[in-house]
Structure formats: C-alpha cells, structure tokens
Scaffold this motif. Structure first.
Motif, PDB file in Angstrom:
ATOM      1  N   UNK A   1     -47.773  68.847   8.139  1.00 11.71           N
ATOM      2  CA  UNK A   1     -48.478  69.748   7.236  1.00 11.71           C
ATOM      3  C   UNK A   1     -49.753  69.043   6.787  1.00 11.71           C
ATOM      4  N   UNK A   2     -50.847  69.357   7.446  1.00  9.94           N
ATOM      5  CA  UNK A   2     -52.105  68.654   7.187  1.00  9.94           C
ATOM      6  C   UNK A   2     -52.637  68.927   5.791  1.00  9.94           C
ATOM      7  N   UNK A   3     -52.292  70.091   5.220  1.00  5.52           N
ATOM      8  CA  UNK A   3     -52.799  70.432   3.892  1.00  5.52           C
ATOM      9  C   UNK A   3     -52.009  69.747   2.773  1.00  5.52           C
ATOM     10  N   UNK A   4     -50.798  69.276   3.080  1.00  8.68           N
ATOM     11  CA  UNK A   4     -49.970  68.625   2.048  1.00  8.68           C
ATOM     12  C   UNK A   4     -49.428  67.313   2.614  1.00  8.68           C
ATOM     13  N   UNK A   5     -50.159  66.233   2.471  1.00 10.87           N
ATOM     14  CA  UNK A   5     -49.698  64.939   2.992  1.00 10.87           C
ATOM     15  C   UNK A   5     -48.359  64.537   2.381  1.00 10.87           C
ATOM     16  N   UNK A   6     -47.593  63.803   3.156  1.00  9.01           N
ATOM     17  CA  UNK A   6     -46.289  63.289   2.741  1.00  9.01           C
ATOM     18  C   UNK A   6     -46.499  61.840   2.302  1.00  9.01           C
ATOM     19  N   UNK A   7     -46.108  61.517   1.074  1.00  2.59           N
ATOM     20  CA  UNK A   7     -46.356  60.175   0.536  1.00  2.59           C
ATOM     21  C   UNK A   7     -45.035  59.557   0.084  1.00  2.59           C
ATOM     22  N   UNK A   8     -44.770  58.353   0.580  1.00  2.00           N
ATOM     23  CA  UNK A   8     -43.586  57.602   0.185  1.00  2.00           C
ATOM     24  C   UNK A   8     -44.018  56.489  -0.764  1.00  2.00           C
TER      25      UNK A   8
ATOM     26  N   UNK B   1     -46.907  54.844   1.471  1.00  2.00           N
ATOM     27  CA  UNK B   1     -47.126  55.207   2.869  1.00  2.00           C
ATOM     28  C   UNK B   1     -47.513  56.680   2.902  1.00  2.00           C
ATOM     29  N   UNK B   2     -48.675  56.976   3.487  1.00  2.00           N
ATOM     30  CA  UNK B   2     -49.179  58.351   3.541  1.00  2.00           C
ATOM     31  C   UNK B   2     -49.156  58.837   4.984  1.00  2.00           C
ATOM     32  N   UNK B   3     -48.531  60.013   5.200  1.00  2.00           N
ATOM     33  CA  UNK B   3     -48.415  60.554   6.556  1.00  2.00           C
ATOM     34  C   UNK B   3     -48.680  62.052   6.519  1.00  2.00           C
ATOM     35  N   UNK B   4     -48.967  62.620   7.710  1.00  2.00           N
ATOM     36  CA  UNK B   4     -49.093  64.065   7.854  1.00  2.00           C
ATOM     37  C   UNK B   4     -47.865  64.627   8.561  1.00  2.00           C
ATOM     38  N   UNK B   5     -47.412  63.947   9.577  1.00  2.00           N
ATOM     39  CA  UNK B   5     -46.223  64.367  10.307  1.00  2.00           C
ATOM     40  C   UNK B   5     -45.929  63.328  11.368  1.00  2.00           C
TER      41      UNK B   5
END
Length: 307
Positions: free
Chosen positions: A150-157, A164-168
């Motif tokens: 989900x490029x509009x809502x980055x996933x952050x751990x 750690x920031x990821x898109x998918x």
C-alpha cells in the motif's frame, strides 16, 4: 336638644319602653382609641406586606427567566460533554498486544491483511484498526513480516532504537538484545532509521546488523536457511557456535555461555529447536563436540577433555 341621652327618663308604658330601646340602639358607642390604633397599624403592616410581595413578583419575573436560561445552557453543555469525551474514546486507537511463550511461535494476521510470525518470547503490539497515513506496529523480540503493499500508507515497525519503514515486502526484525539487533530482507525494499535519524536501505538477501542506535554491518544471507528457524529448524551451514548460542539464548530466554576457545567453531547440520532446552543443547553439544555444564543458573558449553 341640649340634654344628654343618659339624662332622659322613660316611663314604664309599652310605648315608652319601645322608645327607650330605639334611643339606646341609636346612641353612638364610646370610641376606643387604643383599638383604633392597633387596627390602623395592622392595616399599614398588611399594606407593606402586599407591597413587598408585588416587588418580589416583579424581581422574579426578571430573575426566573435568566435562571432558566442558565439552567438550560448547563444542560446543553453537560449533554455535549459526554459526547465529546465519547468521541475521543472512539477515535483513540485500541491496542492489541501479543505475547509469545518460550519455545513457541505465533502466527498473526494484522488489520490490513499483513501477516506476522512472532517468534519465541516476542511481544507484538498493533491497533485493531489502522488509521491515519501509516500502519504502525511495535515489536520486542523477533518477527517475520509479510506486508500487504500500500504505497499510500507505509508500514512502520517501531523498536526501542530503530524503525523499519516498508511499502510491501517480506522481512524479519529481531531486537531481543538491543546490542545485537538486525533486519533481514527476503524480498522488496525496506528503509531502517535509527533514533539518530541515520537511514539505510537494504535489499533482498541482505541483513543489517544494529547495535543500539548504530549501524554495525551489512551482510549477505540465505533467506531459506535464515528463516527456517521460524519453522523450528536451525540450518547450520558453517555458523559459528557463539552466534548459534546467542540465538538460542534469545529463543529460550536462558543464558548460554560458550568457552572462548569454541566461540568461532563452525557447525554443520540441522538442529531441531522445538524440543526442550536440555534436549536442544545436548544435541548442539554433540554437533560441536563439546560438553554441557550448568553452573549458577547458566548453561556452559565447554571443550571436551582429551582422552
């Protein structure tokens, strides 16, 4: 007539008796001045009370509407306050926390469909619904993530010392010990940022080693072998005994000390880690040609005596 009524003498005939009765009824009674004053004062007092009541009614006609308006405003305000508080309670995220027991793993599906395998002794926290512009989770321990793109809502751990920031993508984060943490990437692209605002991007089949808030090193890894431990197997392809002991310490929560002379001894084979800690370490000692000894609630791996 100059005579007083009391001076008139009446006879005993019927006519004169009737006349006497008439005269006596017609005589004005003596005036009692004290009685007249008392009645006058009572009248004045009554008029004052009536006047006071009329003034009170005029004041009440003004004050009562004002009080009613104030009371109604208070009710409206009080009626709105709980709604405002309730609105805050609704918008505040509800956090779910997962705690994995020792020598166990847990598979978790996050609200966006992303999946996590949380390893032994891991704590994972996340909201039951992702809101806002990011998808945020926190972890202490080790977790393997498969994140929905989900490029509009980055996933952050979030961890204690880095994010750690990821898109998918597919990757793992381990931070049992902040002095020896890391991020390992299977596929995709991730960006790691420390509390010092240092940023590093890693690529598939790479592991970034982190100590505290410092990037220590970057190395190539075999994802198939590296992630096998989440299935309960350690693939030993030349791994050093000291590194294996550190991973088992994190996994079981039991301190394992390796003799300095055995720290860099390389191991080959497979080690099943779903068994009890005594069984696992007994098998590890066999692979390493070492002996196991327990002292002061610590497990020591020592070199076998010659002979």
């Amino acid at each position: 007539m100059n005579k007083k009524i009391d001076d008139i003498k009446f006879g005993s005939t019927n006519d004169e008796m009737v006349l006497e009765d008439f005269v006596l009824r017609s005589e004005p009674k003596a005036m009692n001045e004290t009685n007249i004053l008392q009645r006058t004062y009572a009248k004045i007092s009554m008029e004052r009370r009536h006047l006071h009541k009329r003034r009170l009614l005029r004041v009440a006609a003004v004050v009562v509407p004002l009080l009613l308006c104030a009371f109604w405003s208070g009710l409206v305000w009080m009626g709105r306050t709980p709604k405002s508080v309730q609105q805050v309670a609704i918008t505040a995220p509800i956090i779910r926390q997962i705690v994995v027991g020792r020598n166990d793993t847990m598979h978790v599906t996050l609200p966006d469909g992303s999946r996590v395998i949380a390893n032994s002794r891991t704590q994972l926290s996340y909201p039951i619904v992702f809101r806002g512009h990011t998808r945020d989770v926190s972890i202490k321990g080790e977790g393997y993530f498969e994140v929905v793109h989900n490029a509009q809502r980055p996933f952050i751990i979030h961890t204690d010392h880095f994010n750690v920031k990821v898109l998918g993508t597919k990757f793992s984060v381990d931070n049992y010990d902040n002095r020896s943490a890391g991020v390992t990437l299977l596929e995709g692209l991730v960006e790691v940022e420390t509390r010092n605002n240092d940023r590093v991007r890693i690529h598939p089949n790479e592991r970034l080693n982190i100590s505290g808030e410092q990037f220590v090193s970057r190395e190539q890894v075999s994802p198939t072998d590296y992630f096998a431990h989440l299935q309960g197997i350690l693939n030993l392809n030349g791994n050093e005994l000291g590194d294996v002991a550190s991973r088992l310490t994190n996994y079981f929560g039991q301190k394992i000390v390796v003799d300095r002379s055995l720290q860099h001894q390389r191991l080959y084979g497979k080690l099943i880690i779903r068994d009890s800690i005594s069984t696992v370490l007994s098998n590890l000692a066999t692979i390493a040609d070492a002996r196991m000894q327990i002292n002061d609630n610590q497990i020591h791996l020592k070199r076998r005596a010659n002979g």
